[in-house]
Design an enzyme around this catalytic site. Structure first.
Site: not given
Length: 536
Positions: A471-472
């Site tokens: 999730y980056h």
């Protein structure tokens, strides 16, 4: 409706912008957010993260998917993104990580002049209200409460001891002079007052205290459909709100803060981007800008999961749920205990090979079984250790699935497109195996959830079968000065007037760590740039 500044997206950067710009009573600010108010119990209670992150059902989550990934056996990856005020800071694990100073020096070397570590450090300090107080490395009185965990599990401390057994030294501050080592994460969490123990999202830190200002308007459940452009100037936004189309005009600037997926998506819907992408969907070009949606980078994550012989972890079984229920009562009274957990309580930054100038692997140790973004549930007690490669060489893209604004963007991270990324992740997996096999974790160590024969071929196959985003996502509106840059170092869209992008999409390269705190730093810095530009 006419405002001086119209901000599209109430996430980590957008909340900071709205709060800081509206500090000047002479300007009017409108913040547009597609999701809700960002203050429900799922957001405030840290232990309810799993209910949001899975996207089943979609609670405060866009729950995007990628296109099929050849490097992951053709699987479609899952991309949780926060939908509501606070953005992804409202649904993540609350970890406060800034990355390595060298990461920002590289930004400057890549053309982001003025964004080297010495340039950005003061803005990190401005964000941070750290429980440890202010010093050269930390801010002590910023809006974002950064706290110690109130009650980390014994197994999390054992993980740190296990790391020491395999020569990963202890590090009590990943944001201090040295990033490398193992320790407990600090978290973005209220540590006192009536909100003690609650998540301190970007909205809770910045926006909610500013809502009473008469010059700030916040429109939730309002979807931006396209930018309004006159000549080469952005003059407003067309939105859909309560089933009706409306126009919101900007006297000074429109600022996109939708994140690495939604900001390029809105630019493309508005005719700003690569000519071939626009033509493929029948969109007339307003401004040809080839870098829009390109340069997508994300941290690919591989997880090793074990069942636990001890029950002092979080399990989705009757005993575990009863324990969590009792903890909810404690949390409501004191703000402490298991219900305040970020789940990823401990972690480490380690180099995958000798001679590197900084760690290229990050570990997140989770006090429960986290399988496929909590979309594959297990009744057993267990624990998980994530490892991700911090500096991927693979580059993906974001595009359109159609010209309909209600359709999600087309997301292609191109995971493992570069062979070095797989090699790095395999070295990281071997390090995790050694840590999880250390004596300190022996009292908890049960069977591995997805065992294999231990060969390199079997490990590679397991990575391709199970790895996915942690999730980056960043980089799709990259700042710089070359022809593929989307924004300049002042975050102004190149070739356009009255339009900026302020979020993680402007990062030239993904930083070595979680991206929430850097997005807030970008918001702080951009607010100062915009205020200075207004003064002339």
């Amino acid at each position: 409706m006419v405002y001086d500044y119209v901000i599209v997206g109430g996430g980590s950067a957008g909340c900071v912008l709205a709060a800081r710009l509206s500090e000047d009573p002479s300007v009017t600010v409108c913040l547009i957010e597609a999701g809700g108010g960002g203050n429900d119990i799922f957001i405030r209670a840290p232990a309810l993260i799993p209910a949001m992150i899975s996207g089943r059902p979609r609670i405060n989550n866009y729950a995007y998917h990628t296109v099929p990934q050849p490097g992951l056996n053709g699987r479609r990856g899952f991309q949780p993104r926060g939908r509501g005020l606070g953005g992804s800071s409202a649904i993540n694990a609350m970890l406060y990580v800034r990355g390595h100073p060298r990461d920002y020096d590289e930004w400057a070397e890549l053309g982001a002049e003025g964004w080297a570590w010495d340039d950005v450090r003061p803005w990190f300090l401005r964000v941070e209200g750290n429980a440890r107080g202010g010093d050269a490395w930390h801010g002590g009185d910023g809006p974002l409460q950064v706290s110690e965990q109130s009650a980390p599990r014994r197994i999390s401390r054992a993980f740190v001891d296990a790391c020491a057994e395999v020569q990963i030294p202890r590090n009590d501050d990943f944001n201090g002079p040295e990033q490398a080592g193992a320790g407990l994460y600090q978290v973005k969490q209220f540590r006192d007052g009536p909100q003690k123990g609650e998540r301190c999202s970007a909205a809770a830190a910045y926006l909610f205290p500013a809502l009473a200002r008469p010059n700030l308007t916040v429109l939730t459940r309002t979807r931006a459909e396209r930018l309004l452009v006159e000549g080469n100037r952005a003059v407003g936004v067309q939105v859909r709100r309560r089933g009706r189309r409306r126009r919101i005009d900007a006297r000074s600037e429109v600022i996109l803060s939708g994140g690495a997926f939604n900001s390029p998506h809105l630019l493309l819907l508005s005719g700003i981007g690569p000519e071939d992408e626009l033509a493929a969907h029948g969109i007339a070009p307003v401004h040809v800008l080839p870098g829009v949606g390109q340069n997508l980078q994300d941290h690919l994550n591989y997880t090793i999961i074990h069942r636990s012989l001890r029950r002092d972890v979080v399990g989705l079984n009757p005993r575990g749920l009863a324990r969590l229920g009792r903890a909810a009562g404690t949390w409501r009274k004191t703000g402490e205990g298991l219900f305040a957990t970020p789940y990823a309580e401990a972690g480490a930054f380690v180099p995958s090979a000798p001679g590197l100038d900084r760690p290229d692997l990050q570990l997140h140790f989770v006090i429960g079984i986290e399988d496929d973004h909590m979309r594959r549930l297990h009744l057993a007690d267990g624990y998980s250790c994530h490892v991700c490669g911090l500096r991927p060489k693979s580059r993906g893209s974001v595009g359109l699935t159609s010209r309909n604004p209600a359709d999600p963007p087309r997301i292609d991270p191109a995971f493992l497109n570069h062979p070095d990324d797989l090699d790095t992740l395999m070295r990281g997996a071997r390090i995790v195996e050694r840590v999880l096999g250390a004596q300190a974790l022996a009292p908890w160590r049960g069977a591995r959830l997805y065992p294999h024969d231990g060969s390199d071929a079997a490990l590679q196959a397991d990575i391709r079968a199970h790895a996915d985003s942690i999730y980056h996502p960043v980089g799709t509106c990259r700042m710089g000065t070359d022809d593929m840059a989307v924004v300049d170092p002042q975050l102004r869209v190149r070739g356009m007037a009255g339009l900026r992008v302020v979020d993680a999409s402007v990062m030239p390269r993904v930083i070595g760590g979680n991206t929430g705190a850097p997005a807030m730093m970008i918001g702080e810095r951009a607010a100062a740039m915009i205020a200075q530009a207004r003064k002339g």
